[in-house]
Design a protein around this motif. Sequence first.
Motif, PDB file in Angstrom:
ATOM      1  N   SER A  87      15.035   0.034 -11.223  1.00  0.00           N
ATOM      2  CA  SER A  87      14.089  -1.395 -11.119  1.00  0.00           C
ATOM      3  C   SER A  87      12.628  -0.826 -10.948  1.00  0.00           C
ATOM      4  N   GLU A  88      12.363   0.129 -10.226  1.00  0.00           N
ATOM      5  CA  GLU A  88      10.911   0.666  -9.974  1.00  0.00           C
ATOM      6  C   GLU A  88      10.503   1.721  -9.092  1.00  0.00           C
ATOM      7  N   LEU A  89       9.612   2.202  -8.896  1.00  0.00           N
ATOM      8  CA  LEU A  89       9.060   3.380  -8.185  1.00  0.00           C
ATOM      9  C   LEU A  89       7.993   2.462  -7.445  1.00  0.00           C
ATOM     10  N   ARG A  90       8.183   2.520  -6.181  1.00  0.00           N
ATOM     11  CA  ARG A  90       7.114   1.806  -5.239  1.00  0.00           C
ATOM     12  C   ARG A  90       6.616   3.005  -4.705  1.00  0.00           C
ATOM     13  N   ALA A  91       5.251   3.009  -4.774  1.00  0.00           N
ATOM     14  CA  ALA A  91       4.444   4.310  -4.410  1.00  0.00           C
ATOM     15  C   ALA A  91       3.182   3.650  -4.002  1.00  0.00           C
ATOM     16  N   ASP A  92       2.474   4.508  -3.023  1.00  0.00           N
ATOM     17  CA  ASP A  92       1.159   4.234  -2.571  1.00  0.00           C
ATOM     18  C   ASP A  92       0.239   5.054  -3.453  1.00  0.00           C
ATOM     19  N   GLU A  93      -0.983   4.778  -3.302  1.00  0.00           N
ATOM     20  CA  GLU A  93      -2.065   5.428  -4.147  1.00  0.00           C
ATOM     21  C   GLU A  93      -2.112   6.939  -3.885  1.00  0.00           C
ATOM     22  N   ALA A  94      -1.783   7.382  -2.535  1.00  0.00           N
ATOM     23  CA  ALA A  94      -1.803   8.764  -2.372  1.00  0.00           C
ATOM     24  C   ALA A  94      -0.746   9.650  -2.945  1.00  0.00           C
ATOM     25  N   TYR A  95       0.530   8.778  -3.150  1.00  0.00           N
ATOM     26  CA  TYR A  95       1.642   9.358  -3.913  1.00  0.00           C
ATOM     27  C   TYR A  95       1.405   9.446  -5.021  1.00  0.00           C
ATOM     28  N   LEU A  96       0.847   8.502  -5.694  1.00  0.00           N
ATOM     29  CA  LEU A  96       0.588   8.356  -7.152  1.00  0.00           C
ATOM     30  C   LEU A  96      -0.365   9.525  -7.728  1.00  0.00           C
ATOM     31  N   ASP A  97      -1.553   9.377  -7.008  1.00  0.00           N
ATOM     32  CA  ASP A  97      -2.559  10.507  -7.222  1.00  0.00           C
ATOM     33  C   ASP A  97      -1.712  11.881  -7.034  1.00  0.00           C
TER      34      ASP A  97
END
Length: 129
Positions: A87-97
């Motif tokens: 379905s998705e990867l739910r991630a905060d900005e810190a994780y995505l960075d």
Amino acid sequence: MSPGDASESPMDATYVFRVTFRLDPTGVTADPETFETVVTRPAVDPGTEGWLFFRDVCWRGEVSDEAYLRERVEDWLSVPVTAVSFSELRADEAYLDALRDAIADDPSFDDTPRAVLHAHLGSSIRVTD
């Protein structure tokens, strides 16, 4: 900063799957036998063991090898799984960075972090607070 540095902000990310499983009763019947549920799996910190989960199971926002992932989910749930979809990867900005940085630093990727994430996760990334 090194991983685990106390001054780093905490990161949060979760993989989300839709799963259909069935009961496999012995000596009894169940109605219904098949159920649908949402399964979430915490994502490990980028650069640590298991961080390439997205690369190993997804392509263009879909499960790349459903039989393989079905077996993994069966292990997680301890029930026979008949279907699984990403379905998705739910991630905060810190994780995505951190994920983008880890992709950029990994010599096995020969494209930009943006292109790598798009190739594997498609548009199935949801940024959370």
